[in-house]
Motif scaffolding. Structure first.
Motif, PDB file in Angstrom:
ATOM      1  N   THR A 297       0.903  -1.144   0.074  1.00  0.00           N
ATOM      2  CA  THR A 297      -0.085  -0.002  -0.014  1.00  0.00           C
ATOM      3  C   THR A 297       1.003   1.229   0.003  1.00  0.00           C
ATOM      4  O   THR A 297       0.242   2.465   0.058  1.00  0.00           O
ATOM      5  CB  THR A 297      -0.912  -0.214   1.164  1.00  0.00           C
ATOM      6  OG1 THR A 297      -0.308   0.110   2.374  1.00  0.00           O
ATOM      7  CG2 THR A 297      -1.853  -1.146   1.343  1.00  0.00           C
ATOM      8  N   CYS A 298       1.986   1.040  -0.137  1.00  0.00           N
ATOM      9  CA  CYS A 298       3.101   2.422   0.003  1.00  0.00           C
ATOM     10  C   CYS A 298       2.726   3.087  -1.314  1.00  0.00           C
ATOM     11  O   CYS A 298       2.792   2.782  -2.417  1.00  0.00           O
ATOM     12  CB  CYS A 298       4.509   2.051  -0.107  1.00  0.00           C
ATOM     13  SG  CYS A 298       5.731   3.101  -0.178  1.00  0.00           S
ATOM     14  N   LYS A 299       2.570   4.531  -0.909  1.00  0.00           N
ATOM     15  CA  LYS A 299       2.302   5.499  -2.379  1.00  0.00           C
ATOM     16  C   LYS A 299       3.670   6.077  -2.753  1.00  0.00           C
ATOM     17  O   LYS A 299       3.559   6.913  -3.659  1.00  0.00           O
ATOM     18  CB  LYS A 299       1.760   6.451  -1.893  1.00  0.00           C
ATOM     19  CG  LYS A 299       0.127   5.884  -1.326  1.00  0.00           C
ATOM     20  CD  LYS A 299      -0.721   5.105  -2.387  1.00  0.00           C
ATOM     21  CE  LYS A 299      -2.139   4.462  -1.794  1.00  0.00           C
ATOM     22  NZ  LYS A 299      -2.636   3.652  -2.879  1.00  0.00           N
ATOM     23  N   GLU A 300       4.746   6.310  -1.901  1.00  0.00           N
ATOM     24  CA  GLU A 300       6.113   6.551  -2.149  1.00  0.00           C
ATOM     25  C   GLU A 300       6.643   6.049  -3.362  1.00  0.00           C
ATOM     26  O   GLU A 300       6.478   4.889  -3.549  1.00  0.00           O
ATOM     27  CB  GLU A 300       6.971   6.577  -1.189  1.00  0.00           C
ATOM     28  CG  GLU A 300       6.457   7.417   0.316  1.00  0.00           C
ATOM     29  CD  GLU A 300       6.461   8.864   0.090  1.00  0.00           C
ATOM     30  OE1 GLU A 300       7.543   9.380  -0.507  1.00  0.00           O
ATOM     31  OE2 GLU A 300       5.441   9.403   0.592  1.00  0.00           O
ATOM     32  N   ASN A 301       7.386   6.758  -4.121  1.00  0.00           N
ATOM     33  CA  ASN A 301       8.169   6.284  -5.220  1.00  0.00           C
ATOM     34  C   ASN A 301       9.679   6.290  -5.035  1.00  0.00           C
ATOM     35  O   ASN A 301      10.371   7.533  -5.603  1.00  0.00           O
ATOM     36  CB  ASN A 301       7.738   7.158  -6.591  1.00  0.00           C
ATOM     37  CG  ASN A 301       6.509   6.639  -6.993  1.00  0.00           C
ATOM     38  OD1 ASN A 301       5.765   5.771  -7.158  1.00  0.00           O
ATOM     39  ND2 ASN A 301       5.615   7.856  -7.481  1.00  0.00           N
ATOM     40  N   VAL A 302      10.308   5.322  -4.492  1.00  0.00           N
ATOM     41  CA  VAL A 302      11.773   5.553  -4.624  1.00  0.00           C
ATOM     42  C   VAL A 302      12.045   4.013  -5.112  1.00  0.00           C
ATOM     43  O   VAL A 302      11.698   2.754  -4.798  1.00  0.00           O
ATOM     44  CB  VAL A 302      12.101   5.223  -2.878  1.00  0.00           C
ATOM     45  CG1 VAL A 302      13.603   5.096  -3.046  1.00  0.00           C
ATOM     46  CG2 VAL A 302      11.790   6.629  -2.307  1.00  0.00           C
ATOM     47  N   ALA A 303      12.817   3.899  -6.319  1.00  0.00           N
ATOM     48  CA  ALA A 303      13.231   2.984  -7.014  1.00  0.00           C
ATOM     49  C   ALA A 303      14.467   2.164  -6.418  1.00  0.00           C
ATOM     50  O   ALA A 303      15.617   2.825  -6.088  1.00  0.00           O
ATOM     51  CB  ALA A 303      13.470   3.439  -8.517  1.00  0.00           C
ATOM     52  N   LEU A 304      14.365   0.906  -6.250  1.00  0.00           N
ATOM     53  CA  LEU A 304      15.485   0.175  -5.781  1.00  0.00           C
ATOM     54  C   LEU A 304      15.460  -1.385  -6.111  1.00  0.00           C
ATOM     55  O   LEU A 304      14.319  -1.765  -6.437  1.00  0.00           O
ATOM     56  CB  LEU A 304      15.523   0.329  -4.176  1.00  0.00           C
ATOM     57  CG  LEU A 304      14.636  -0.371  -3.258  1.00  0.00           C
ATOM     58  CD1 LEU A 304      15.006  -1.925  -2.792  1.00  0.00           C
ATOM     59  CD2 LEU A 304      14.433   0.364  -2.005  1.00  0.00           C
ATOM     60  N   GLN A 305      16.709  -1.851  -6.188  1.00  0.00           N
ATOM     61  CA  GLN A 305      16.879  -3.430  -6.200  1.00  0.00           C
ATOM     62  C   GLN A 305      17.558  -3.937  -5.032  1.00  0.00           C
ATOM     63  O   GLN A 305      18.334  -3.218  -4.282  1.00  0.00           O
ATOM     64  CB  GLN A 305      17.754  -3.568  -7.318  1.00  0.00           C
ATOM     65  CG  GLN A 305      17.028  -3.364  -8.863  1.00  0.00           C
ATOM     66  CD  GLN A 305      17.855  -3.453 -10.015  1.00  0.00           C
ATOM     67  OE1 GLN A 305      18.879  -2.612 -10.060  1.00  0.00           O
ATOM     68  NE2 GLN A 305      17.822  -4.642 -11.017  1.00  0.00           N
ATOM     69  N   ILE A 306      17.265  -5.264  -4.820  1.00  0.00           N
ATOM     70  CA  ILE A 306      17.804  -5.891  -3.808  1.00  0.00           C
ATOM     71  C   ILE A 306      18.867  -6.645  -4.470  1.00  0.00           C
ATOM     72  O   ILE A 306      18.436  -7.683  -5.268  1.00  0.00           O
ATOM     73  CB  ILE A 306      16.865  -6.931  -2.780  1.00  0.00           C
ATOM     74  CG1 ILE A 306      15.668  -5.747  -2.132  1.00  0.00           C
ATOM     75  CG2 ILE A 306      17.614  -7.570  -2.104  1.00  0.00           C
ATOM     76  CD1 ILE A 306      16.611  -4.750  -1.220  1.00  0.00           C
ATOM     77  N   ALA A 307      20.261  -6.503  -4.187  1.00  0.00           N
ATOM     78  CA  ALA A 307      21.312  -7.496  -4.890  1.00  0.00           C
ATOM     79  C   ALA A 307      21.693  -8.422  -3.465  1.00  0.00           C
ATOM     80  O   ALA A 307      22.127  -7.968  -2.735  1.00  0.00           O
ATOM     81  CB  ALA A 307      22.263  -6.395  -5.304  1.00  0.00           C
TER      82      ALA A 307
END
Length: 482
Positions: A297-307
């Motif tokens: 339900t998160c509305k924030e837009n922070v792009a990330l990948q888990i490596a």
């Protein structure tokens, strides 16, 4: 028998060298890093018996080995569905930010090598130091409703560790499902506390026990991750373990560290990663339900990948991601690491970047918690200084943070040090963040840390004594082994 008794040492030495030469041939066929190869060959041939012990305990390579198998988890229908949903979400986004275009090569690299999806709907909190991290984590644990998943290199039942363990015992007694994986070498929990955990219903697993175990020969492979997941909605990852040392509670050395708290899609990737570890340590079928992956339900837009990387991955994912990020830098590269014992690729990338008029700054501890790591790190600094890299030694205490920020675009916070062990041996996890505000915040912390450092000057650094340089050379030679 008399002959054997009279010549026992000659026989043992002969047997030693038969085994040592066999091991050398095996090492040569593996075509591993030349420095590491040479280190093992020297130890095997120069130090009878000791060399064999070192090779048996530390030298065997298990990447792609069947003992580390992730397929059971990754092939489960629930996991496949979650992965497909993440991929669908990624494909429907035309442009999250112009920043992603600049780092698209890195995003594709992680996807192609490990199917690490780019997640977008995330909220991230940057945490400086262990006291703040533990305060947030303990508060989140107290609010858990469905499950708590813990995977840590170090958990101790000292002051802060006992608070943590008491809370998860209480939550387990309330009916919350608690599963915890701890590294058997790094962690230390008393028998009394273990009994309490078991009586409370906490499922506790040791990662690759080393005493009287069939895995003793593989004690070099450690679970260095620090992951906490609450209800599948909140995730923690970074450098901070669960011990008084990390919260500056024991009034010894000041400990500087960094962690992040994630709410959003990326928690699903951490959850899948946790289940792959759980599947290995439990030595049984891990059945995964959709309950562990609640709707985001998160509305924030922070792009990330888990490596993630380790002996269970086909590629050195974190090292490769760092390499690509460095080689794509255009303005600056700011690195903080407690142990800097890199491979040739990373050294060359940093040298080329600095010689290309890119600002490259590196923070390492002036005084490490390991003398061999300290001397090994110092052995690399002269060549970096000659290339124009700015090297700073942290003097306020011990800096344990593992962070990189590049061009106000790309950041990484995680468990991986810039050394052989993190790149090739340990199980590690890093969050790769593509977000300008986050990068600027992390860079602000980096600049504040610079205020507690001493900048090395090449002409002074070169004047180190021959004895010091010899110790550095020996430590560097031994570093790949340990």
């Amino acid at each position: 028998m008399e002959y054997i008794k009279e010549h026992i040492w000659q026989i043992l030495i002969g047997l030693n060298y038969v085994l040592a030469i066999s091991a050398v041939i095996t090492i040569l066929f593996k075509k591993i890093n030349p420095t590491k190869t040479l280190s093992y060959i020297i130890v095997l041939l120069v130090f009878p018996f000791v060399g064999l012990i070192v090779y048996y305990l530390f030298g065997q390579e298990y990447r792609k080995s069947k003992i580390f198998n992730r397929k059971h988890v990754l092939n489960q229908s629930v996991v496949k569905q979650i992965q497909n949903e993440l991929e669908l979400d990624t494909k429907t986004i035309e442009s999250v930010d112009e920043l992603l275009e600049e780092k698209s090569k890195l995003i594709r690299l992680l996807y192609n090598s490990e199917k690490s999806k780019l997640t977008v709907k995330n909220e991230i909190k940057l945490i400086k130091n262990g006291d703040k991290k533990m305060q947030l984590l303990l508060d989140d644990l107290k609010k858990a409703k469905h499950h708590i998943h813990i995977e840590y290199f170090i958990v101790k039942d000292d002051s802060i560790g006992t608070k943590f363990l008491e809370i998860i015992c209480n939550k387990a007694n309330e009916g919350v499902k608690v599963k915890m994986v701890i590294d058997d070498v790094g962690s230390s929990i008393s028998s009394k506390m273990k009994r309490k955990l078991k009586e409370s219903g906490v499922e506790l697993y040791k990662f690759m026990s080393v005493l009287f175990s069939r895995f003793t020969g593989k004690m070099n492979y450690r679970d260095h991750r620090k992951i906490a997941i609450i209800d599948g909605k909140i995730g923690y990852v970074g450098g901070i373990n669960i011990s008084d040392n990390y919260v500056n509670a024991n009034n010894t050395r000041y400990w500087r560290d960094t962690h992040i708290r994630i709410v959003g899609e990326a928690v699903r990737q951490l959850q899948i990663l946790f289940f792959t570890t759980l599947d290995f340590v439990s030595e049984g079928d891990v059945n995964i339900s959709k309950d562990y992956f609640p709707e985001n339900t998160c509305k924030e837009n922070v792009a990330l990948q888990i490596a993630a990387s380790g002996p269970d991955t086909d590629w050195s994912n974190i090292m490769e991601a760092i390499f690509v990020a460095i080689t794509n830098a255009e303005e600056y590269i700011h690195i903080t690491t407690p142990y800097f014992i890199p491979n040739d690729e990373i050294v060359t990338a940093l040298q080329v970047a600095a010689r290309s008029n890119i600002e490259v700054k590196l923070i390492v501890p002036k005084k490490s918690d390991s003398w061999i790591a300290e001397y090994a790190t110092n052995s690399y600094l002269e060549k970096l200084l000659e290339a124009g890299v700015e090297v700073y030694q942290y003097t306020k205490g011990f800096v344990h943070a593992k962070t990189i920020v590049i061009d106000d675009v790309f950041s990484t916070v995680g468990t991986a040090n810039m050394d052989y062990r993190s790149f090739n041996i340990n199980f590690e996890v890093n969050a790769l963040v593509y977000n300008k505000p986050f990068a600027m915040d992390l860079n602000q912390i980096f600049n504040s840390d610079l205020e507690n450092t001493t900048k090395l000057k090449l002409e002074i650094w070169k004047k180190r004594s021959k004895r010091t340089k010899l110790i550095e050379a020996l430590a560097r030679l031994a570093a790949p082994l340990l």
